[in-house]
Design an enzyme around this catalytic site. Sequence first.
Site, PDB file in Angstrom:
ATOM      1  CB  THR A 128      -0.884  -1.239   9.114  1.00 14.92           C
ATOM      2  OG1 THR A 128      -1.487  -0.333   9.951  1.00 14.92           O
ATOM      3  CG2 THR A 128      -1.787  -1.493   7.928  1.00 14.92           C
ATOM      4  CB  THR A 170      -0.955   0.011   1.210  1.00 19.40           C
ATOM      5  OG1 THR A 170      -0.211  -0.111   2.410  1.00 19.40           O
ATOM      6  CG2 THR A 170      -1.969  -1.103   1.101  1.00 19.40           C
ATOM      7  CD  GLU A 175       2.641   5.467   6.542  1.00 20.64           C
ATOM      8  OE1 GLU A 175       1.813   4.793   5.923  1.00 20.64           O
ATOM      9  OE2 GLU A 175       2.361   6.197   7.489  1.00 20.64           O
ATOM     10  CG  ASN A 188       0.544   8.911   8.120  1.00 21.62           C
ATOM     11  OD1 ASN A 188      -0.178   7.976   7.822  1.00 21.62           O
ATOM     12  ND2 ASN A 188       1.826   8.767   8.415  1.00 21.62           N
ATOM     13  CE  LYS A 232       0.555  -3.220   3.735  1.00 24.41           C
ATOM     14  NZ  LYS A 232      -0.579  -2.384   4.227  1.00 24.41           N
TER      15      LYS A 232
END
Lengths: 410, 410
Positions: A195, A158, A281, A405, A184
């Site tokens: 996640t 993702t 991220e 985000n 992932k």
Amino acid sequence: MAVGKETFGVMHPVKGFRLGTAQAHVKKPNRRDLVLMEAAGGSSIAGTFTKNAFCAAPVTLCKGNLQALSGYSENPILLITNTGYANAGTGEKGLTNAKAVCSALAEQTGSVQSNVFPFSTGVIGEPLPVERIVKGLPDCIASLSEQGWDDAAHGIMTTDTRPKGVSVQLELAGSTVTISGISKGAGMIKPNMATMLGYVATDAKVAPELLQRLASEATQASFNSITVDSDTSTNDSCMLVATGQSGAEITEQNADVFAQFKAALMDVFLQLAHAIVRDGEGATKFVAVEVGGALSVDEAREVAYTIAHSPLVKTALFASDPNWGRILAAVGRAPIDNLDVTGVSVALNGVMIAEQGAVASSYTEAAGAAEMQKEEITIQVKLGRGDASATIWTTDFSYDYVKINADYRS
Amino acid sequence: MAVGKETFGVMHPVKGFRLGTAQAHVKKPNRRDLVLMEAAGGSSIAGTFTKNAFCAAPVTLCKGNLQALSGYSENPILLITNTGYANAGTGEKGLTNAKAVCSALAEQTGSVQSNVFPFSTGVIGEPLPVERIVKGLPDCIASLSEQGWDDAAHGIMTTDTRPKGVSVQLELAGSTVTISGISKGAGMIKPNMATMLGYVATDAKVAPELLQRLASEATQASFNSITVDSDTSTNDSCMLVATGQSGAEITEQNADVFAQFKAALMDVFLQLAHAIVRDGEGATKFVAVEVGGALSVDEAREVAYTIAHSPLVKTALFASDPNWGRILAAVGRAPIDNLDVTGVSVALNGVMIAEQGAVASSYTEAAGAAEMQKEEITIQVKLGRGDASATIWTTDFSYDYVKINADYRS
């Protein structure tokens, strides 16, 4: 942006485990977004799942299937993963939608619903586009292949910037055993679990009960020991499948073979977990927080997580600023009782920066700054109150974290 | 950047409480960075302090003084505050340095060390520049004045973008009673307490034991109910002084007067705490997280803090994105047992977004987006399992937060 070089190497096929992908336009066009995996009949299966109370509909179904099968099936087991939508926070409708996908897949493959494990990752709360996913299933089925690891690793991504896969082979009891896995995850990464989705398959033969214990232990030391942003996802799932087709059987009675297999398995899990942190991220640093001298492993983990979650520590890491006072402040506010700060020491990559609760006499700002410049940083904390220790892996906090985000849904 | 308009209004003098400031070049030139406050002889004093195990040297000395005085002194009480350096993580040398400042001030004012309360805020771990601070004391002493509130409010600022002061007057038992207070803090703001300093003075007469109870209660509902970045500072201190010079005496026996005084005091604390959140580092939103339907106040606070600390919720707030799934995910990972998600509802500024654990049937993205655009946002969560509630105030997470904290020491 990610830390360190891409580690995705050669993925060895696992006998009896096939993977297929499709472009189903689940959310966006022209990308692989639907992945099917199939473990041949006679496989054992184990899994670990998020502890978030708002667990997603597919997680509920997976847990039910695992129980229904008692971790073993004479018939093929199917794992179907979509990106784009998490199918979490979707209530009863979410369960209905997930079942509709499973039912369609069971029909197309001559299977039954209890053998179909669904996985979803993406935006929370929006309904699953069942029709588009079902339309993509035939392409997934048609492309099933033991060579499908690379495509599958891409298909489950993702906000990941790169695929994550680890594969090892070892000789056990006269057979070549393969363990291959993909994962992932890049955000909403926190204990229990991330996640994250993880799929590890081996062609060793492992009884269901032992496989589940191995999965739980390996998850605790890997996926449950990483954090990017302290947020635990609704969808975390990690599946471990053993097809048994290599001919090698793993039992605890055969201690030597067991130890070798377990070590290799733990390593695959840990590397997959590290790959998630490295691709965190906005990450510009890969940080290990090692806490020792604790009264218990739980206490060591609490302190390590408090440091790893501190926005001030994370922004100092991003700035390569050896602002060790922020590390001390985080230790000091960790939820442990009666900490005597005069017993606490802190080192950065082995450079002692604080001891007996204050700046180390040997410390120089130049030495601290030199370590903070590096991409890989180990923060070593000793509490001086016991023998237990734990390590948590994390990243820094950058502009890009906020950007990613703040923009994610747009 | 700060949220809402500056609320610093008229600061009423408090009889018997004087404030003086100086430019002592503690860390940077040409700014007020040293603040002296003096409560006349006959004052009561109370305080609340950080629970960080690495509490700063001045915090240790303040706690000792408070105990030595039993909260009351016939002689003047002096509060000396420097910015630039926190004097935390500085070990024995830190205590020696703080004492050196107190000793010099006691000598210059004919006081004794137990009547001198030191406060420091700034970078952790670097030694206090005692000489520069001591040199600044005469200017502080010379400028002592009951009119000194404005200058003092500026003098205690660090990364604050604006001064924070609240002042109220009320008629009690035939006398005009004044309560005035100032605070500072913008980052490292988290429960128990914030990187915050607060000083509230009143000319009411309040016995030490009662004053301490009021200070503790008001702190819990205000400074201990805010969070900017989940980091608890080493230096948090909030002092409450009652000079008694208005002539009005506050006792619990006089219930009506007590209730009025307490309400006014709680309001001053709450406004000062809110001012810190509004000025939170990089803040673009002022967010109240109200959690109801909990089994206990502690449980409600846990859930509220989990939401308020979630980087994903905070970045969604920054982006004005009604990504309510992130709020549900935060509720779901809060450390409370056996949460039945079907009892959970979430509203934004009164607009119902989730009920029974899933998206509300009445919800539209447009309605959610309209509320998220606002500068002031209330997230209302109902857990549906009890009658307890709590509110935590926080901010969003912006680029500027990262910028401020990545650049702070340079």
